[in-house]
Motif scaffolding. Structure first.
Motif, PDB file in Angstrom:
ATOM      1  N   VAL A   1       2.903  -5.043   0.586  1.00 48.19           N
ATOM      2  CA  VAL A   1       1.183  -5.082   1.058  1.00 48.19           C
ATOM      3  C   VAL A   1       0.703  -6.672   1.469  1.00 48.19           C
ATOM      4  O   VAL A   1       1.297  -7.280   0.189  1.00 48.19           O
TER       5      VAL A   1
ATOM      6  N   TYR B   1      -3.752  -7.572   5.376  1.00 45.11           N
ATOM      7  CA  TYR B   1      -4.073  -6.404   5.334  1.00 45.11           C
ATOM      8  C   TYR B   1      -2.772  -6.229   6.777  1.00 45.11           C
ATOM      9  O   TYR B   1      -2.132  -5.035   6.008  1.00 45.11           O
TER      10      TYR B   1
ATOM     11  N   PRO C   1      -8.138  -0.976  12.994  1.00 39.39           N
ATOM     12  CA  PRO C   1      -8.499  -2.052  12.129  1.00 39.39           C
ATOM     13  C   PRO C   1      -9.833  -2.483  11.900  1.00 39.39           C
ATOM     14  O   PRO C   1     -10.283  -2.745  10.970  1.00 39.39           O
TER      15      PRO C   1
ATOM     16  N   GLN D   1      -9.201  -0.941   5.071  1.00 39.24           N
ATOM     17  CA  GLN D   1      -8.055  -1.829   5.759  1.00 39.24           C
ATOM     18  C   GLN D   1      -6.900  -2.097   4.753  1.00 39.24           C
ATOM     19  O   GLN D   1      -5.484  -1.610   4.811  1.00 39.24           O
ATOM     20  N   GLN D   2      -6.853  -1.951   3.902  1.00 35.63           N
ATOM     21  CA  GLN D   2      -5.749  -2.438   2.659  1.00 35.63           C
ATOM     22  C   GLN D   2      -5.561  -1.208   1.958  1.00 35.63           C
ATOM     23  O   GLN D   2      -4.459  -0.800   1.611  1.00 35.63           O
TER      24      GLN D   2
ATOM     25  N   ALA E   1      -3.284  -0.213   4.706  1.00 35.93           N
ATOM     26  CA  ALA E   1      -2.118  -0.850   4.714  1.00 35.93           C
ATOM     27  C   ALA E   1      -1.149  -0.755   3.473  1.00 35.93           C
ATOM     28  O   ALA E   1       0.339  -0.249   3.573  1.00 35.93           O
TER      29      ALA E   1
ATOM     30  N   CYS F   1       3.517  -6.588  -3.420  1.00 36.40           N
ATOM     31  CA  CYS F   1       1.545  -6.965  -3.023  1.00 36.40           C
ATOM     32  C   CYS F   1       2.006  -8.235  -3.284  1.00 36.40           C
ATOM     33  O   CYS F   1       1.825  -8.809  -4.288  1.00 36.40           O
TER      34      CYS F   1
END
Ligand code: ADP
Ligand code: MG
Length: 220
Positions: A91, A95, A138, A146-147, A150, A164
């Motif tokens: 991650v 993103y 997106p 978005q995260q 992701a 991450c």
């Protein structure tokens, strides 16, 4: 191996002109299975380098990197490709979703590349609260959304560890806290092993296990 993740005297050097810097300077640390570990340090401390070495995205010059009994630092290129595909989920701060693909297509992409990957993502998307966003691109999603997409993508091949890199670095404080809570839930409820690197001390305060890094060295 005693620990699920272990760094043994890991070094990584960069040479720019006549200056040689150690982005990783004899790193030693471990993470146990099911742990939620946060690695904190200022910009340039070597956080991305460390995470990329653990994720098989970058190699180290010295030392050993272990994940689940495998010596990642001794992998061939072919083994690394498999490792990146099945063993780790990444991650990123920005993103890194593919703009031409919908949220659903983005989430499914690693499973397509893996061929035998799963195609039923209903559980994952529910957990991440993105089940109603799957048809969007997106550009039609907020940063926090978005995260979360992701993170769903990073989980689709059921990796051994979720890595991450500054996952909240591009989000406002409240959205960033939501994303962190989500990661904490994934750890507590699903026993996911999670490693976060960040420069944000306030994030660290919310986590049980904190490792500090500075100038390529573990300081605490
Ligand atoms: P962080 O993620 O903590 O900000 P990085 O791991 O990105 O730190 O970088 C650690 C150090 O290594 C920094 O001094 C950075 O300038 C250097 N570095 C990182 N990547 C490269 C590269 N490709 N070439 C030269 N130096 C690099
Ligand atoms: Mg970084």
């Amino acid at each position: 191996m005693e620990h699920f993740v272990e760094f043994e005297d890991v070094c990584k050097y960069y040479q720019t002109g006549s200056v040689k810097i150690a982005a990783a300077d004899h790193l030693n640390f471990y993470v146990d299975k099911g742990e939620f570990c946060i690695i904190v340090g200022p910009s340039g401390a070597g956080k991305t380098t460390l995470l990329n070495i653990l994720g098989g995205m970058d190699s180290c010059d010295e030392g050993n990197v272990w994940l689940d009994g495998q010596n990642v630092s001794h992998f061939t290129a072919r083994e690394l490709t498999t490792y990146r595909r099945y063993d780790v989920g990444f991650v990123f701060q920005f993103y890194d979703l593919i703009p031409e693909l919908t949220a659903k297509e983005n989430i499914l992409l690693p499973s397509k590349l893996a061929k035998k990957g799963k195609t039923d993502i209903s559980d994952t998307v529910k957990k991440l609260g993105v089940e109603n966003l799957l048809g969007r691109y997106p550009s039609e999603l907020s940063g926090g959304q978005q995260q979360r997409v992701a993170i769903a993508r990073a989980l689709v091949n059921d990796p051994s560890v979720l890595l991450c890199d500054e996952p909240t670095g591009n989000l406002d404080v409240s959205t960033g806290n939501d994303v962190l809570s989500l990661l904490i839930d994934l750890n507590r409820n699903d026993n996911r092993t999670i490693v976060i690197v960040t420069h944000d001390n306030q994030l660290a305060e919310k986590c049980d296990r904190i490792i500090r890094i500075s100038d390529g060295k573990i300081t605490d």
